[in-house]
Design a protein around this motif. Structure first.
Motif, PDB file in Angstrom:
ATOM      1  N   VAL A 194       0.847  -1.360  -0.013  1.00 39.83           N
ATOM      2  CA  VAL A 194      -0.139   0.227   0.100  1.00 39.83           C
ATOM      3  C   VAL A 194       0.734   1.354  -0.017  1.00 39.83           C
ATOM      4  N   ALA A 195       1.912   1.470   0.887  1.00 44.35           N
ATOM      5  CA  ALA A 195       2.650   2.444   0.832  1.00 44.35           C
ATOM      6  C   ALA A 195       3.486   2.615  -0.548  1.00 44.35           C
ATOM      7  N   THR A 196       3.902   1.608  -1.109  1.00 41.34           N
ATOM      8  CA  THR A 196       4.656   1.598  -2.290  1.00 41.34           C
ATOM      9  C   THR A 196       3.749   2.052  -3.341  1.00 41.34           C
ATOM     10  N   ALA A 197       2.420   1.698  -3.450  1.00 38.14           N
ATOM     11  CA  ALA A 197       1.503   2.177  -4.503  1.00 38.14           C
ATOM     12  C   ALA A 197       1.158   3.859  -4.044  1.00 38.14           C
ATOM     13  N   LYS A 198       1.254   4.166  -2.967  1.00 40.38           N
ATOM     14  CA  LYS A 198       0.745   5.509  -2.741  1.00 40.38           C
ATOM     15  C   LYS A 198       2.231   6.450  -3.135  1.00 40.38           C
ATOM     16  N   PHE A 199       3.273   5.795  -3.039  1.00 41.68           N
ATOM     17  CA  PHE A 199       4.411   6.566  -3.327  1.00 41.68           C
ATOM     18  C   PHE A 199       4.259   6.518  -4.727  1.00 41.68           C
ATOM     19  N   LEU A 200       4.328   5.381  -5.577  1.00 42.32           N
ATOM     20  CA  LEU A 200       3.919   5.558  -7.047  1.00 42.32           C
ATOM     21  C   LEU A 200       3.307   6.262  -7.496  1.00 42.32           C
ATOM     22  N   ASP A 201       1.972   6.578  -7.051  1.00 37.87           N
ATOM     23  CA  ASP A 201       1.081   7.643  -7.366  1.00 37.87           C
ATOM     24  C   ASP A 201       1.597   9.180  -7.352  1.00 37.87           C
ATOM     25  N   SER A 202       2.483   9.087  -6.204  1.00 39.89           N
ATOM     26  CA  SER A 202       3.031  10.423  -6.043  1.00 39.89           C
ATOM     27  C   SER A 202       3.777  11.042  -6.815  1.00 39.89           C
ATOM     28  N   ILE A 203       4.598   9.909  -7.518  1.00 39.67           N
ATOM     29  CA  ILE A 203       5.484  10.522  -8.568  1.00 39.67           C
ATOM     30  C   ILE A 203       4.877  10.158 -10.149  1.00 39.67           C
ATOM     31  N   ASP A 204       3.395  10.355 -10.111  1.00 36.55           N
ATOM     32  CA  ASP A 204       2.684  10.210 -11.369  1.00 36.55           C
ATOM     33  C   ASP A 204       3.037   8.604 -11.818  1.00 36.55           C
ATOM     34  N   LEU A 205       2.878   7.520 -11.361  1.00 35.41           N
ATOM     35  CA  LEU A 205       3.190   6.142 -11.679  1.00 35.41           C
ATOM     36  C   LEU A 205       2.042   5.481 -11.114  1.00 35.41           C
ATOM     37  N   THR A 206       1.928   4.484 -11.692  1.00 35.36           N
ATOM     38  CA  THR A 206       0.662   3.521 -11.140  1.00 35.36           C
ATOM     39  C   THR A 206       1.295   2.195 -10.985  1.00 35.36           C
ATOM     40  N   GLU A 207       0.652   1.235 -10.305  1.00 32.93           N
ATOM     41  CA  GLU A 207       0.902  -0.102  -9.765  1.00 32.93           C
ATOM     42  C   GLU A 207       1.316  -0.675 -11.304  1.00 32.93           C
ATOM     43  N   ASN A 208       0.888  -0.362 -12.341  1.00 29.15           N
ATOM     44  CA  ASN A 208       1.092  -0.913 -13.657  1.00 29.15           C
ATOM     45  C   ASN A 208       2.395  -0.674 -14.367  1.00 29.15           C
TER      46      ASN A 208
END
Length: 92
Positions: A58-72
């Motif tokens: 979850v933390a990693t997904a939130k981080f990725l979102d914060s740098i304009d990336l997604t889980e995919n």
């Protein structure tokens, strides 16, 4: 070499790459090299960072979102700025 053997070798290489993740030892070069490797570049960043259980999903997904990336987002899609941010995130 037959097709089955080639597929098995590729799977082994991908599994080894995923299992080799260590927050203490990751470097920019690891990610850059993987993003250029035809067999590794399609691995999702989220899977790479969380596959060993060292990083929370979850933390990693939130981080990725914060740098304009997604889980995919795949390794091949990363730019240098995003790679730097990922290294910083992992090293904390």
């Amino acid at each position: 070499m037959n097709l089955y053997k080639e597929i098995q070798d590729i799977k082994l290489k991908r599994d080894h790459f995923l299992k080799s993740f260590s927050a203490d030892k990751i470097s920019t070069n690891d990610i850059v090299s993987a993003s250029k490797d035809i067999y590794l570049q399609s691995i999702r960043v989220h899977k790479f960072l969380t596959s060993t259980g060292e990083m929370g999903k979850v933390a990693t997904a939130k981080f990725l979102d914060s740098i304009d990336l997604t889980e995919n987002t795949k390794l091949i899609e990363l730019n240098n700025k995003q790679i730097g941010a990922i290294i910083e995130y992992v090293k904390r």
